[in-house]
Scaffold this motif. Structure first.
Motif, PDB file in Angstrom:
ATOM      1  N   ARG A 313       0.977  -1.268   0.263  1.00 16.38           N
ATOM      2  CA  ARG A 313       0.024  -0.073  -0.204  1.00 16.38           C
ATOM      3  C   ARG A 313       0.887   1.205   0.030  1.00 16.38           C
ATOM      4  N   GLN A 314       1.867   1.244   0.704  1.00 16.47           N
ATOM      5  CA  GLN A 314       2.842   2.417   0.735  1.00 16.47           C
ATOM      6  C   GLN A 314       3.430   2.761  -0.739  1.00 16.47           C
ATOM      7  N   GLY A 315       3.869   1.555  -1.464  1.00 17.47           N
ATOM      8  CA  GLY A 315       4.268   1.536  -2.770  1.00 17.47           C
ATOM      9  C   GLY A 315       3.312   2.220  -3.406  1.00 17.47           C
ATOM     10  N   MET A 316       2.170   1.892  -3.441  1.00 17.89           N
ATOM     11  CA  MET A 316       0.846   2.456  -4.431  1.00 17.89           C
ATOM     12  C   MET A 316       0.545   3.867  -3.932  1.00 17.89           C
ATOM     13  N   GLN A 317       0.732   4.153  -3.012  1.00 20.80           N
ATOM     14  CA  GLN A 317       0.319   5.513  -2.585  1.00 20.80           C
ATOM     15  C   GLN A 317       1.576   6.535  -3.139  1.00 20.80           C
ATOM     16  N   ASN A 318       2.427   5.946  -3.398  1.00 24.49           N
ATOM     17  CA  ASN A 318       3.624   6.741  -3.793  1.00 24.49           C
ATOM     18  C   ASN A 318       3.706   6.972  -5.380  1.00 24.49           C
ATOM     19  N   SER A 319       2.489   6.154  -5.940  1.00 23.43           N
ATOM     20  CA  SER A 319       2.529   6.332  -7.682  1.00 23.43           C
ATOM     21  C   SER A 319       0.972   6.820  -7.908  1.00 23.43           C
ATOM     22  N   LEU A 320       0.147   7.324  -7.044  1.00 18.32           N
ATOM     23  CA  LEU A 320      -1.149   7.488  -7.222  1.00 18.32           C
ATOM     24  C   LEU A 320      -0.930   9.063  -7.615  1.00 18.32           C
ATOM     25  N   PRO A 321      -2.108   9.414  -8.211  1.00 13.69           N
ATOM     26  CA  PRO A 321      -2.409  10.978  -8.503  1.00 13.69           C
ATOM     27  C   PRO A 321      -2.457  11.676  -7.312  1.00 13.69           C
ATOM     28  N   GLU A 322      -1.829  12.912  -7.435  1.00 12.64           N
ATOM     29  CA  GLU A 322      -1.702  13.890  -6.229  1.00 12.64           C
ATOM     30  C   GLU A 322      -3.083  13.950  -5.459  1.00 12.64           C
ATOM     31  N   GLY A 323      -3.235  13.849  -4.078  1.00 14.00           N
ATOM     32  CA  GLY A 323      -4.559  13.943  -3.475  1.00 14.00           C
ATOM     33  C   GLY A 323      -5.310  12.686  -3.596  1.00 14.00           C
ATOM     34  N   SER A 324      -4.718  11.640  -4.069  1.00 15.00           N
ATOM     35  CA  SER A 324      -5.676  10.378  -4.002  1.00 15.00           C
ATOM     36  C   SER A 324      -5.610   9.714  -2.615  1.00 15.00           C
ATOM     37  N   ASP A 325      -6.568   9.031  -2.300  1.00 22.09           N
ATOM     38  CA  ASP A 325      -6.376   8.376  -1.079  1.00 22.09           C
ATOM     39  C   ASP A 325      -6.084   6.774  -1.168  1.00 22.09           C
ATOM     40  N   VAL A 326      -5.146   6.178  -0.957  1.00 25.33           N
ATOM     41  CA  VAL A 326      -4.676   4.745  -1.335  1.00 25.33           C
ATOM     42  C   VAL A 326      -5.763   3.888  -0.680  1.00 25.33           C
ATOM     43  N   LYS A 327      -6.653   4.107   0.317  1.00 25.57           N
ATOM     44  CA  LYS A 327      -7.664   3.197   0.870  1.00 25.57           C
ATOM     45  C   LYS A 327      -8.618   3.259  -0.315  1.00 25.57           C
ATOM     46  N   ASP A 328      -9.000   4.166  -1.347  1.00 26.51           N
ATOM     47  CA  ASP A 328      -9.903   3.814  -2.603  1.00 26.51           C
ATOM     48  C   ASP A 328      -9.054   2.989  -3.675  1.00 26.51           C
ATOM     49  N   TYR A 329      -7.915   2.551  -3.481  1.00 28.42           N
ATOM     50  CA  TYR A 329      -7.243   1.830  -4.579  1.00 28.42           C
ATOM     51  C   TYR A 329      -6.968   0.548  -3.951  1.00 28.42           C
ATOM     52  N   TYR A 330      -6.628   0.041  -2.552  1.00 27.55           N
ATOM     53  CA  TYR A 330      -5.951  -1.123  -2.106  1.00 27.55           C
ATOM     54  C   TYR A 330      -6.931  -1.798  -1.430  1.00 27.55           C
ATOM     55  N   ASP A 331      -6.730  -3.276  -1.636  1.00 27.83           N
ATOM     56  CA  ASP A 331      -7.497  -4.216  -0.946  1.00 27.83           C
ATOM     57  C   ASP A 331      -6.714  -5.596  -1.203  1.00 27.83           C
ATOM     58  N   VAL A 332      -7.129  -6.557  -0.360  1.00 30.27           N
ATOM     59  CA  VAL A 332      -6.592  -7.931  -0.594  1.00 30.27           C
ATOM     60  C   VAL A 332      -7.554  -8.990  -0.317  1.00 30.27           C
ATOM     61  N   THR A 333      -7.339 -10.148  -1.246  1.00 32.73           N
ATOM     62  CA  THR A 333      -8.296 -11.177  -0.846  1.00 32.73           C
ATOM     63  C   THR A 333      -7.308 -12.442  -0.946  1.00 32.73           C
ATOM     64  N   THR A 334      -7.782 -13.721  -0.836  1.00 32.13           N
ATOM     65  CA  THR A 334      -7.241 -14.742  -0.995  1.00 32.13           C
ATOM     66  C   THR A 334      -6.664 -15.246  -2.516  1.00 32.13           C
ATOM     67  N   PHE A 335      -5.502 -16.160  -2.582  1.00 30.24           N
ATOM     68  CA  PHE A 335      -5.193 -16.668  -3.851  1.00 30.24           C
ATOM     69  C   PHE A 335      -6.297 -17.438  -4.322  1.00 30.24           C
ATOM     70  N   PRO A 336      -6.721 -17.317  -5.474  1.00 33.11           N
ATOM     71  CA  PRO A 336      -7.710 -18.277  -6.084  1.00 33.11           C
ATOM     72  C   PRO A 336      -7.614 -19.728  -5.981  1.00 33.11           C
ATOM     73  N   LEU A 337      -8.577 -20.446  -5.415  1.00 28.87           N
ATOM     74  CA  LEU A 337      -8.434 -21.977  -5.228  1.00 28.87           C
ATOM     75  C   LEU A 337      -8.646 -22.635  -6.690  1.00 28.87           C
ATOM     76  N   ILE A 338      -7.572 -23.438  -7.077  1.00 27.11           N
ATOM     77  CA  ILE A 338      -7.921 -24.483  -8.293  1.00 27.11           C
ATOM     78  C   ILE A 338      -8.393 -25.579  -7.631  1.00 27.11           C
ATOM     79  N   MET A 339      -9.666 -25.922  -8.082  1.00 33.55           N
ATOM     80  CA  MET A 339     -10.606 -27.358  -7.760  1.00 33.55           C
ATOM     81  C   MET A 339     -10.499 -28.242  -8.441  1.00 33.55           C
ATOM     82  N   ASP A 340      -9.417 -28.222  -9.455  1.00 34.20           N
ATOM     83  CA  ASP A 340      -9.512 -29.227 -10.550  1.00 34.20           C
ATOM     84  C   ASP A 340      -9.466 -30.673  -9.818  1.00 34.20           C
TER      85      ASP A 340
END
Length: 478
Positions: A313-340
């Motif tokens: 998130r810190q890395g993203m904050q440094n690359s966003l347009p000025e005035g942007s809030d990283v909370k609007d850009y970043y989240d996380v979820t699990t690695f997708p499960l391969i059920m084959d």
């Protein structure tokens, strides 16, 4: 031609590292030691700890040192930072130790694979005597830690404890919230290609590979329709063992069979490779050799990685347009499960710390590592390292508990993704089947296979697999 030189360089590097490590065995230690779990708290001395040059890592260890010095005030903790490859660095120090005693640190940072390389060279102290003594005294319980990660510090991943994990590093899917919300803003919740986290357009923990593929198809259309035809959706890190190995295992593919023979050339192996190749053919991931989807730069919608959310998130904050809030850009979820194959897997690995087998301060070294593994020590890793790696302790899994500092200040992020589904965690165990000295070289062979089949039109499945099998055979014949 460049690949030819690279292959030769890898082989020469392996031989050179092997010669260094072979020299380590000339000075065999006495490993039948007595574990003193109550060393003198008033003793004076010095404990040297080697860490990577990373300021984050050094700050973590200095934080543990402050805690250590509350109990052992006269033992000075001194850092010995290093850069470069771990195993060759430790081997050089070990060989120099015979001429210049004190070259080797008492404790040093390593990874599960570097631990394997060093495991049969009499460099690492087997910590079982300390662990057993502490458990008998009721002052330590290895069941407090994730079994899936704890065993990655063991000899052959199933033996003596040669390293203690620092944190639990599991691959998750980092998500650009804004891209997802823009892409799916007009899609009703019940028509999304995935089950969302409540109140969001972000996939919930436990989403599947089929949901991931449908999501990528929708995102690819969105990118193409908004002038982003040349941008990619996912930083996949597909040639990293923590990503490719769970894909192989999910399809039931094995690198080596029960007899130790190369077995990846199989129906399951091809299915796993085809799964990877589809991602590039459909322009979901960038060409593995030449480009990046640039998640941190705000261009990609997803990234597969174990990196702490605070750092990403810190890395993203440094690359966003000025005035942007990283909370609007970043989240996380699990690695997708391969059920084959009904055996979904998620990649996990560790870095951690080992003790020099001939350390004269090993009783204090163990006490230092025991503090690192404590609740207070795990919280100090977050506080002093300014990062929120998931703790190795099972009782600290809940990031919403304010006593677990790794979740404090990140309540807006789905950090549960890091500790969800521990039963799916898998290690890259095929590297321990043969001589551990060649663990990294075997991984290089598999990386080459993926690069050739997924990213090089000059290779068919057959020719890419044949080259990989030949390279592995050459290593194992050394």
């Amino acid at each position: 031609m460049k690949r030819c030189f690279k292959t030769l360089a890898v082989i020469f590097s392996a031989v050179f590292a092997g010669s260094l490590l072979a020299a380590c065995t000339r000075n065999l230690p006495d490993e039948n030691y007595e574990a003193n779990i109550s060393p003198d708290k008033n003793a004076s001395g010095k404990l040297v700890i080697s860490t990577p040059v990373s300021q984050e890592e050094q700050n973590m260890i200095l934080g543990i040192a402050e805690l250590f010095n509350e109990e052992y005030p006269n033992i000075k903790v001194e850092l010995k930072p290093f850069s470069g490859e771990v195993a060759p660095t430790i081997a050089n120090w070990f060989n120099a130790e015979r001429v210049n005693p004190g070259t080797m640190p008492d404790i040093f940072w390593t990874t599960s694979f570097d631990m394997l390389v060093l495991s049969d060279k009499h460099v690492l102290l087997n910590l079982d005597a300390y662990i057993q003594a502490e458990e008998a005294a009721g002052t330590f319980n290895r069941n407090d830690y994730y079994t899936e990660f704890w065993r990655l510090g063991q000899d052959g991943f199933d033996g003596g404890q040669l390293m203690v994990p620092r944190t639990a590093d599991k691959v998750v899917t980092h998500v650009n919230k804004k891209i997802f919300e823009d892409c799916f803003k007009d899609v009703p919740e019940d028509e999304l290609p995935f089950t969302p986290q409540p109140g969001t357009k972000i996939p919930a923990n436990g989403w599947t590979w089929d949901e991931f593929k449908e999501t990528c198809r929708a995102l690819r259309t969105y990118y193409d329709e908004t002038g982003r035809e040349n941008e990619y959706l996912v930083n996949s890190y597909m040639t990293w063992e923590a990503v490719y190995n769970p894909i192989f295992e999910s399809f039931g593919a094995e690198v080596f069979d029960e007899n130790g023979d190369f077995a990846l050339d199989s129906e399951a192996g091809k299915a796993a490779l085809d799964c990877m190749k589809e991602m590039q053919d459909e322009r979901w991931i960038a060409p593995l050799n030449t480009a990046s989807a640039d998640f941190v730069g705000g261009k990609a919608a997803m990234m597969f990685h174990s990196q702490a959310s605070s750092i990403v998130r810190q890395g993203m904050q440094n690359s966003l347009p000025e005035g942007s809030d990283v909370k609007d850009y970043y989240d996380v979820t699990t690695f997708p499960l391969i059920m084959d194959n009904d055996t979904p897997k998620v990649g996990g690995g560790i870095s951690g710390y080992s003790v020099f087998v001939n350390s004269k301060n090993r009783d204090y070294a163990w006490q230092f590592l025991k503090l690192l593994l404590s609740k207070e020590g795990q919280n100090l890793i977050t506080e002093k390292g300014n990062s929120n790696y998931a703790p190795i302790r099972v009782d600290m899994a809940d990031p919403k508990n304010p006593e677990n500092l790794w979740g404090v200040g990140y309540e807006d992020i789905n950090l549960e993704a890091y500790t969800w589904g521990a039963e799916y965690t898998c290690a890259t165990e095929f590297v321990a089947v043969h001589n551990p000295e060649y663990a990294k070289d075997l991984m290089n062979c598999i990386e080459g296979l993926i690069l050739n089949y997924v990213d090089n039109d000059n290779y068919t499945y057959e020719t890419a697999m044949q080259k990989c099998a030949s390279q592995i055979a050459a290593y194992l014949a050394m």
